[in-house]
Design a protein around this motif. Structure first.
Motif: not given
Lengths: 568, 568
Positions: A485, A487, A497, A500, A502, A562, A564-568, B496-497, B504
């Motif tokens: 992940t 950010v 960030r 991350h 997992s 998996i 995940t790209v989160l935009e803030v 924030v998000r 899955r």
């Protein structure tokens, strides 16, 4: 051995045409191409008759699934057309899906013998469904819509089993249910060859017959032969005796009780289904219990071990069963001692081998003597082998045969037996689930097929787990996953960030992906610098591609990735 | 049937004391309590002799694992003490782990017969290891350190198998390897009962003997009896014939070749290991191939089907094998036609049942006739059953017996057979992996045990996948996972998000967790408002607890929950 002259399967069938007026249609929603979830649907004049409604137990390819149901999709818009569900006997693969069908329409009449209905009623009580029950016995007639049903006694590994002849203006269909031809059955109830002969004389247009043991040569050994084997084991046992068997096998349990009485041992039943079913069987007079023979488990464990027999569930290696717990030394009331004797007086259902041997090895490790069907004659099958299937065909003389209850190898072997008895190959209908057979003007033929899926029960839900989830489970179960992940701040095109990580099920080494993280950060920065526009999807692909290649090169493995790209 | 008088296992053993001077120590690093990864370590006067070094194939409980190795932990700090590795025969469960041992020290001498060494050499070439090989034959002597080894011919399901007698000042140990007593072996090589009798006369202090078939009564049927069965199937086959067998079973393949020649069919080998092993066997004169009999697969597929036999791997239902692909209609060169005949001339290794029946059903569905060991006598076992084990004990008259090669049920059954032949129970050493047996002053006894783990090979790595990863795989494989990621701003204590969900293997329904997300957001807001200090760990627990309870109440399931709280 199957012969090479069997008819070909129809693998590329189209949707069936409408059923011609006056015709009888037959289709299986389960049980053809698999052992389990038996369910045949007959249609005549707009009405439906269902024969059996069972469950299939999942294999390794269906991880985490509790049960597999027949696919009701074909009939769920026609529930009001169902005249009745005929239940041939009380095994799970014949009655287990009834609660799920009755959830769709609770007042479908259930037609069956006393014991069958008692078992299905107990099951429905757990689902809080109060069914409409129609009790019948061998020799009885019952009219369900246009289907004139006639019941014939058959002998199987549960009492009170029935075959059914269904008379319609289109012709007569006979469904054997599960059967064998034990000529010395414990309760004297024989498979009624006379009735099959009479029906054959009157004319059976289409016979649906149990194929489970079509590959097995010869004839069954009588259930009665197990008694003396039990006796010899009891004779040598100087300590505790535990007998495990199917919880519905009344005659097997009867023989254990008789043997216990003979050897001056008390009997305690262990396992919820064992206690429940034997209670029902005793109430209906199917199980004879000598006064004072039965004790409760806590009484039994307080008695000297040589004075008791425990009769337990768990013969299929179920880890949570009483016997499974005993084998691991985890049962809170029963501790296995060196010198104890355990008898698995049961079949070994294909797919359960590893689990059953694990239980046997656990017991052997603790010092117990384990007697099972591969070391002594403590089990006989409930299904007619080749010799008996030929006999039935010769007695019933059906015009057409549709082998049922079997995987392809069994259906094809049954077809070969039929050809041996003189049936021509065009009179043998090799169908799998969803294949539609129409009987029109005395001629039965395959006219098409409808797709039949696997309907999975997992926990409280039916149908939400499908092939997509199972495919994911198979990958996760073999390879684990790594989730990454990140950010980002779209306006500045920076990583806010660091990535991350997992991961589960991939490696016990916490540093397994350290090198990959460095690579991913570098690739992400490159992508952020190069692109005019931030695209979370594209960044996800960068992560997936970078990690995928790295893990394949480094480990030669393919965990689920998996990103995940989160935009803030 | 095992008897109740077997000695008790020693379940709570301590670490062993130092080996007394002049004593011989024996310990298994694999193969006791399981079928596979056979490896016995002998110690005398500070030096070690290893007998076999095989792999175990994983079961459903070890998902995604490729191989299981013996646990080298006990000897890896003593590699220089290893005088030699004796390989009794060339099966994977006896030689498969040699490359992994030689990765630790490449110049350990490997002692074995010609065929065994040829197979292990081919295997080591793939691992780019050039081994030190010492070829021996039955009747030969070889001195490895203080271990005076003498080799005895035995009959098994692979040619050139040997038993080994190890003479030391502490006494004589005999290890049978895998064996049976076919009295009419195809190559005339008998299990040398005379040699065992002579050794017995001279005095065998400790016999380590194959327990695999100890539960099976009687004597083996000769390998030779399979020929006529094959002949009768060939006689009836009018189209293509495919025979599947183990790629190392030279005598089985020999009979197929002979039968093909008899029936005027050419033979093509299919599958990498089949081609390789039969090449080796032919080079060594163990497989006799008539001139012109063999053709390449592409030639065979171009010939009329009734003129060829394909000899293929895949008898254990391996989905990627040639036969597995054919059964799914996915083989790029061979298409199964209705009327083809497939013979599975092989055992059914426990644990492979479902996979094998899937292949059989796939072939049957395509219209093929499938002949397998449950429908015709096309397989005999390679292991001595009870009658032969008793015979060996009576001939060799060992002072002590240590049953090897078996699960607990087999070891205990073997112990029971030994007692039947008159051995007293204190002379039978029932040990599992890691249990240490010392032979001191002519007396053998269990003196302790060391922990033996499962060492997993997964892809390129050895040992990084352990119980933690496997436990995670089991949960993921049964239940899937749900990962919830939230980004918070610690200074303002705000989210924030919104919570990002990734799941899955749980459900095919994309909205399965919609309701849970709302709950989680609310709980997180409550926690952020209530807490004085932001604690990512505590917030993770809030997520885990909220989702865990919700999913259990709603679905009665327990997916893996992966909460991630990122601070920006």
């Amino acid at each position: 051995m199957t012969t090479s002259n069997s008819p070909q399967p129809h693998l590329d069938l189209k949707a069936p045409p409408p059923l011609p007026a006056g015709g009888l249609r037959v289709m299986a929603l389960g049980g053809l191409g698999e052992i389990g979830r038996n369910m045949a649907v007959l249609e005549f004049d707009g009405q439906l008759l269902v024969i059996d409604c069972g469950v299939l137990f999942p294999e390794a390819e269906q991880p985490g699934v509790d049960l597999i149901l027949p696919d009701f999709g074909v009939i769920e818009h026609r529930l009001e057309d169902i005249a009745a569900v005929v239940l041939t006997h009380g095994h799970e693969d014949h009655i287990g899906a009834v609660p799920y069908l009755l959830r769709l329409r609770a007042d479908i009449p259930l037609v069956g013998s006393r014991f069958t209905l008692a078992l299905v009623k107990a099951k429905l009580r757990e689902h809080r469904i109060d069914p409409v029950l129609v009790e019948v016995a061998a020799g009885d007639d019952h009219l369900a819509g246009p289907f004139h049903c006639e019941f014939i006694s058959v002998n199987h590994s549960i009492p009170d089993a029935l075959a059914v002849a269904v008379h319609t203006p289109a012709g007569t269909l006979v469904h054997t249910g599960d059967f064998k031809m034990d000529q010395l059955p414990l309760d004297g109830v024989l498979t009624d060859l006379g009735a099959f002969a009479r029906l054959g004389f009157e004319g059976i247009d289409l016979l649906l017959s149990d194929s489970t043991n079509a590959e097995v040569p010869g004839f069954v050994t009588s259930e009665r032969t197990i008694g003396p084997v039990l006796d010899s084991v009891f004779e040598r046992a100087s300590q505790r005796l535990i007998v495990s068997s199917f919880a519905s096998h009344v005659h097997r349990i009867q023989q254990v009780l008789d043997c216990a009485a003979e050897h001056g041992r008390k009997v305690a039943l262990v396992g919820r289904s064992m206690v429940r079913n034997m209670g029902v069987a005793q109430d209906l007079g199917l199980l004879r219990v000598a006064p004072g023979l039965m004790v409760k488990l806590d009484e039994a464990t307080a008695m000297p071990p040589e004075q008791v027999v425990l009769v337990s569930t768990g013969s299929q290696g179920e880890p949570l069963s009483a016997l499974g717990r005993m084998a691991r030394g985890e049962h809170h009331q029963v501790t296995i001692e060196a010198g104890d004797t355990i008898i698995l007086a049961s079949s070994l259902v294909p797919g359960n081998e590893t689990a059953v041997y694990k239980v046997i090895n656990g017991l052997a490790r603790l010092g117990a003597t384990v007697v099972h069907k591969e070391t002594a004659r403590v089990h006989v099958s409930g299904h007619a082998p080749a010799g008996e299937l030929r006999t039935l065909l010769n007695v019933a003389k059906p015009r057409y045969l549709m082998p049922v209850h079997g995987e392809w190898r069994h259906l094809r072997a049954h077809a070969a037996l039929a050809q041996e008895t003189g049936m021509s190959r065009d009179r043998i209908l090799l169908a799998e689930d969803g294949v539609v057979v129409d009987l029109v003007d005395g001629k039965a033929s395959i006219v098409g097929s409808v797709p039949i899926g696997n309907v999975y029960v997992d926990g409280l839900n039916v149908g939400d787990v499908g092939e997509e989830s199972l495919q994911a489970r198979r990958i996760l179960g073999d390879e684990g996953f790594v989730a990454l992940t990140v950010v980002i701040e779209p306006s500045t095109r920076t990583i806010v960030r660091p990535v991350h990580l997992s991961t589960r099920g991939f490696s016990d080494d916490p540093a397994a992906f350290t090198e990959a993280l460095v690579l991913v950060e570098a690739e992400l920065k490159r992508a952020l610098a190069a692109d005019d526009q931030i695209d979370a999807h594209r960044l996800s692909q960068v992560i997936r591609r970078t990690v995928g290649k790295w893990v394949s090169d480094t480990y030669r493995r393919r965990p689920m990735i998996i990103p995940t790209v989160l935009e803030v």
